[in-house]
Write a protein that holds these residues in place. Structure first.
Motif, PDB file in Angstrom:
ATOM      1  N   SER A  73      80.353  -1.038  93.038  1.00  0.00           N
ATOM      2  CA  SER A  73      80.730  -0.194  94.172  1.00  0.00           C
ATOM      3  C   SER A  73      80.569  -0.996  95.461  1.00  0.00           C
ATOM      4  O   SER A  73      79.888  -2.032  95.486  1.00  0.00           O
ATOM      5  N   ALA A  74      81.156  -0.492  96.531  1.00  0.00           N
ATOM      6  CA  ALA A  74      81.016  -1.162  97.827  1.00  0.00           C
ATOM      7  C   ALA A  74      79.552  -1.235  98.235  1.00  0.00           C
ATOM      8  O   ALA A  74      79.097  -2.252  98.773  1.00  0.00           O
ATOM      9  N   GLU A  75      78.795  -0.179  97.960  1.00  0.00           N
ATOM     10  CA  GLU A  75      77.381  -0.160  98.321  1.00  0.00           C
ATOM     11  C   GLU A  75      76.592  -1.212  97.532  1.00  0.00           C
ATOM     12  O   GLU A  75      75.714  -1.881  98.084  1.00  0.00           O
ATOM     13  N   VAL A 106      75.659  -8.848  99.301  1.00  0.00           N
ATOM     14  CA  VAL A 106      76.212  -9.629 100.418  1.00  0.00           C
ATOM     15  C   VAL A 106      75.203  -9.727 101.563  1.00  0.00           C
ATOM     16  O   VAL A 106      75.056 -10.788 102.173  1.00  0.00           O
ATOM     17  N   ALA A 107      74.491  -8.663 101.847  1.00  0.00           N
ATOM     18  CA  ALA A 107      73.530  -8.664 102.958  1.00  0.00           C
ATOM     19  C   ALA A 107      72.418  -9.687 102.779  1.00  0.00           C
ATOM     20  O   ALA A 107      71.820 -10.129 103.755  1.00  0.00           O
ATOM     21  N   SER A 110      77.935  -5.816 107.638  1.00  0.00           N
ATOM     22  CA  SER A 110      77.708  -4.368 107.613  1.00  0.00           C
ATOM     23  C   SER A 110      78.422  -3.786 106.401  1.00  0.00           C
ATOM     24  O   SER A 110      79.310  -4.423 105.824  1.00  0.00           O
ATOM     25  N   LEU A 111      78.048  -2.574 106.043  1.00  0.00           N
ATOM     26  CA  LEU A 111      78.729  -1.890 104.954  1.00  0.00           C
ATOM     27  C   LEU A 111      80.209  -1.734 105.297  1.00  0.00           C
ATOM     28  O   LEU A 111      81.077  -1.910 104.436  1.00  0.00           O
ATOM     29  N   GLN A 112      80.518  -1.441 106.553  1.00  0.00           N
ATOM     30  CA  GLN A 112      81.917  -1.292 106.967  1.00  0.00           C
ATOM     31  C   GLN A 112      82.680  -2.605 106.780  1.00  0.00           C
ATOM     32  O   GLN A 112      83.839  -2.601 106.367  1.00  0.00           O
ATOM     33  N   SER A 113      82.034  -3.725 107.047  1.00  0.00           N
ATOM     34  CA  SER A 113      82.669  -5.030 106.858  1.00  0.00           C
ATOM     35  C   SER A 113      83.002  -5.265 105.377  1.00  0.00           C
ATOM     36  O   SER A 113      84.064  -5.800 105.044  1.00  0.00           O
ATOM     37  N   ALA A 139      86.729  -5.701 103.847  1.00  0.00           N
ATOM     38  CA  ALA A 139      87.103  -6.828 102.992  1.00  0.00           C
ATOM     39  C   ALA A 139      87.706  -6.330 101.685  1.00  0.00           C
ATOM     40  O   ALA A 139      88.750  -6.832 101.237  1.00  0.00           O
ATOM     41  N   LEU A 140      87.084  -5.338 101.075  1.00  0.00           N
ATOM     42  CA  LEU A 140      87.585  -4.807  99.808  1.00  0.00           C
ATOM     43  C   LEU A 140      88.974  -4.194  99.977  1.00  0.00           C
ATOM     44  O   LEU A 140      89.859  -4.397  99.131  1.00  0.00           O
TER      45      LEU A 140
END
Length: 144
Positions: free
Chosen positions: A38-40, A46-47, A54-57, A61-62
């Motif tokens: 998942s993105a999360e 990634v962090a 950021s999660l939005q970044s 990207a996805l």
């Protein structure tokens, strides 16, 4: 004859016609290590290497990767969207209804799109997405 070496993250991004950034590179590398994420989940990985992301970044990207055909998004019912790098075929998925584990399944029968509906209602079928639901071996063993 040997096959060519796989492309690294930056080469994959460039080959998809996208600009390489640290966040994008890290997202591809995270997907290389963990398919069906998942993105999360990807953001958590990634962090660690790109703390300024950021999660939005990661979501951005996805989205760019999906639009460019570099990444595939699957959406098992009742679960968050998952992302994978395996985009070059029409494969399907097995999902454990207990723990949520996801495994790839090659095309069920014949050439893509694998399955044809009895009535296409005038549609030209291009892709079949099949999700098999069941209980994975680990969950089945723990239930016994």
């Amino acid at each position: 004859m040997t096959s060519p070496a796989p492309l690294d993250a930056a080469e994959r991004i460039r080959a998809a016609g996208l600009r390489v950034t640290d966040s994008r590179r890290a997202v591809i590398e995270a997907l290389d290590a963990r398919a069906h994420a998942s993105a999360e989940e990807l953001f958590a990985v990634v962090a660690q290497s790109v703390p300024s992301t950021s999660l939005q970044s990661v979501y951005n990207a996805l989205t760019d990767f999906v639009d460019a055909g570099l990444v595939r998004r699957i959406e098992p019912a009742g679960r968050p969207g998952l992302f994978e790098l395996r985009v070059d075929d029409n494969h399907h998925h097995l999902v454990c209804s207990v723990c949520g584990e996801v495994q790839d399944v090659d095309c069920v029968v014949g050439a893509p799109p694998c399955l044809m509906p009895g009535d296409t209602h005038g549609f030209t079928v291009q892709v079949a997405e099949v999700t098999f639901w069941g209980v994975c071996a680990s969950c089945a063993a723990s239930r016994s």
